[in-house]
Design a protein around this motif. Sequence first.
Motif, mmCIF file in Angstrom:
data_model
loop_
_atom_site.group_PDB
_atom_site.id
_atom_site.type_symbol
_atom_site.label_atom_id
_atom_site.label_comp_id
_atom_site.label_asym_id
_atom_site.label_seq_id
_atom_site.Cartn_x
_atom_site.Cartn_y
_atom_site.Cartn_z
ATOM 1 N N VAL A 13 0.874 -1.314 -0.120
ATOM 2 C CA VAL A 13 -0.110 -0.136 -0.105
ATOM 3 C C VAL A 13 0.912 1.267 0.071
ATOM 4 O O VAL A 13 0.599 2.190 -0.828
ATOM 5 N N THR A 14 2.035 1.273 0.594
ATOM 6 C CA THR A 14 2.886 2.381 0.752
ATOM 7 C C THR A 14 3.419 2.712 -0.512
ATOM 8 O O THR A 14 3.659 3.731 -0.974
ATOM 9 N N LEU A 15 3.850 1.384 -1.228
ATOM 10 C CA LEU A 15 4.371 1.584 -2.607
ATOM 11 C C LEU A 15 3.341 2.159 -3.780
ATOM 12 O O LEU A 15 3.717 3.007 -4.675
ATOM 13 N N ILE A 16 2.041 1.644 -3.552
ATOM 14 C CA ILE A 16 1.023 2.039 -4.418
ATOM 15 C C ILE A 16 0.767 3.763 -4.224
ATOM 16 O O ILE A 16 0.716 4.484 -5.266
ATOM 17 N N LEU A 64 -7.979 1.614 -2.533
ATOM 18 C CA LEU A 64 -7.770 0.999 -4.140
ATOM 19 C C LEU A 64 -7.606 -0.226 -3.969
ATOM 20 O O LEU A 64 -7.977 -1.311 -4.558
ATOM 21 N N PHE A 65 -6.224 -0.629 -2.982
ATOM 22 C CA PHE A 65 -5.909 -2.012 -3.016
ATOM 23 C C PHE A 65 -7.024 -2.871 -2.438
ATOM 24 O O PHE A 65 -7.158 -3.957 -3.169
ATOM 25 N N SER A 124 -5.879 -7.644 -4.607
ATOM 26 C CA SER A 124 -6.187 -8.056 -3.191
ATOM 27 C C SER A 124 -6.748 -9.350 -2.945
ATOM 28 O O SER A 124 -6.133 -10.099 -2.079
ATOM 29 N N LEU A 125 -7.553 -9.555 -3.637
ATOM 30 C CA LEU A 125 -8.361 -11.106 -3.492
ATOM 31 C C LEU A 125 -7.256 -12.281 -3.938
ATOM 32 O O LEU A 125 -7.075 -13.117 -3.051
ATOM 33 N N ARG A 126 -6.512 -11.733 -5.012
ATOM 34 C CA ARG A 126 -5.585 -12.764 -5.422
ATOM 35 C C ARG A 126 -4.477 -12.773 -4.148
ATOM 36 O O ARG A 126 -4.181 -14.148 -4.098
ATOM 37 N N LEU A 127 -4.200 -12.010 -3.796
ATOM 38 C CA LEU A 127 -3.059 -12.078 -2.862
ATOM 39 C C LEU A 127 -3.563 -12.848 -1.629
ATOM 40 O O LEU A 127 -2.761 -13.479 -1.046
ATOM 41 N N HIS A 128 -4.799 -12.537 -1.297
ATOM 42 C CA HIS A 128 -5.208 -13.596 -0.035
ATOM 43 C C HIS A 128 -5.792 -14.957 -0.326
ATOM 44 O O HIS A 128 -6.031 -15.622 0.579
ATOM 45 N N ILE A 154 3.611 -6.840 -7.196
ATOM 46 C CA ILE A 154 2.189 -6.733 -6.838
ATOM 47 C C ILE A 154 1.571 -5.420 -7.045
ATOM 48 O O ILE A 154 0.508 -5.561 -7.462
ATOM 49 N N VAL A 155 2.383 -4.484 -6.698
ATOM 50 C CA VAL A 155 2.176 -3.209 -7.280
ATOM 51 C C VAL A 155 2.010 -3.176 -8.927
ATOM 52 O O VAL A 155 0.790 -2.385 -9.189
ATOM 53 N N ASP A 156 2.803 -3.794 -9.609
ATOM 54 C CA ASP A 156 2.489 -3.656 -10.939
ATOM 55 C C ASP A 156 1.222 -4.427 -11.351
ATOM 56 O O ASP A 156 0.775 -3.892 -12.292
ATOM 57 N N GLU A 157 1.086 -5.389 -10.597
ATOM 58 C CA GLU A 157 -0.240 -6.135 -10.803
ATOM 59 C C GLU A 157 -1.396 -4.886 -10.661
ATOM 60 O O GLU A 157 -2.442 -5.275 -11.640
ATOM 61 N N LEU A 158 -1.563 -4.493 -9.620
ATOM 62 C CA LEU A 158 -2.505 -3.305 -9.298
ATOM 63 C C LEU A 158 -2.582 -2.213 -10.344
ATOM 64 O O LEU A 158 -3.703 -1.992 -10.845
ATOM 65 N N VAL A 159 -1.355 -1.676 -10.557
ATOM 66 C CA VAL A 159 -1.403 -0.670 -11.684
ATOM 67 C C VAL A 159 -1.885 -1.098 -12.956
ATOM 68 O O VAL A 159 -2.916 -0.477 -13.469
ATOM 69 N N SER A 160 -1.553 -2.352 -13.367
ATOM 70 C CA SER A 160 -1.979 -2.845 -14.702
ATOM 71 C C SER A 160 -3.817 -3.247 -14.643
ATOM 72 O O SER A 160 -4.547 -2.974 -15.437
ATOM 73 N N GLU A 161 -4.033 -3.471 -13.391
ATOM 74 C CA GLU A 161 -5.495 -3.962 -13.241
ATOM 75 C C GLU A 161 -6.445 -2.563 -13.319
ATOM 76 O O GLU A 161 -7.416 -2.488 -13.858
ATOM 77 N N LEU A 162 -5.789 -1.590 -12.741
ATOM 78 C CA LEU A 162 -6.443 -0.260 -12.721
ATOM 79 C C LEU A 162 -6.415 0.366 -14.227
ATOM 80 O O LEU A 162 -7.504 0.816 -14.541
ATOM 81 N N ARG A 163 -5.295 0.132 -14.746
ATOM 82 C CA ARG A 163 -5.464 0.751 -16.222
ATOM 83 C C ARG A 163 -6.391 0.031 -17.237
ATOM 84 O O ARG A 163 -7.123 0.750 -18.073
ATOM 85 N N ALA A 164 -6.319 -1.552 -16.954
ATOM 86 C CA ALA A 164 -7.420 -2.132 -17.700
ATOM 87 C C ALA A 164 -8.759 -1.667 -17.429
ATOM 88 O O ALA A 164 -9.580 -1.641 -18.224
ATOM 89 N N SER A 165 -8.934 -1.676 -15.911
ATOM 90 C CA SER A 165 -10.548 -1.155 -15.675
ATOM 91 C C SER A 165 -10.762 0.232 -16.257
ATOM 92 O O SER A 165 -11.848 0.474 -16.585
ATOM 93 N N GLU A 166 -9.837 1.207 -16.354
ATOM 94 C CA GLU A 166 -10.233 2.478 -16.962
ATOM 95 C C GLU A 166 -10.638 2.222 -18.426
ATOM 96 O O GLU A 166 -11.185 3.144 -19.169
#
Length: 73
Positions: free
Chosen positions: A16-19, A33-34, A40-44, A58-70
């Motif tokens: 979260v700090t890195l995000i 956001l996380f 987050s679901l995948r991480l858990h 993991i941060v890269d995965e989240l950023v990719s997910e956000l870009r895809a949803s946008e």
Amino acid sequence: YMLSDILMWNKVGRVVTLIAKRLNISPERALDLFYSSETSLRLHNADDYLYLMGDLYIVDELVSELRASESHS
């Protein structure tokens, strides 16, 4: 075998700090956001093994997910 709760808590905190730094947002916004993300679901999820990956991955995965949803909205 999943990470212990304390190790997972520490990992989420680092991610979260890195995000927040990557997206230039507040830590609170990054936490929101996380926890509302598929990442987050995948991480858990013990069957996904994302928890074995490095924090930056993991941060890269989240950023990719956000870009895809946008791009779909």
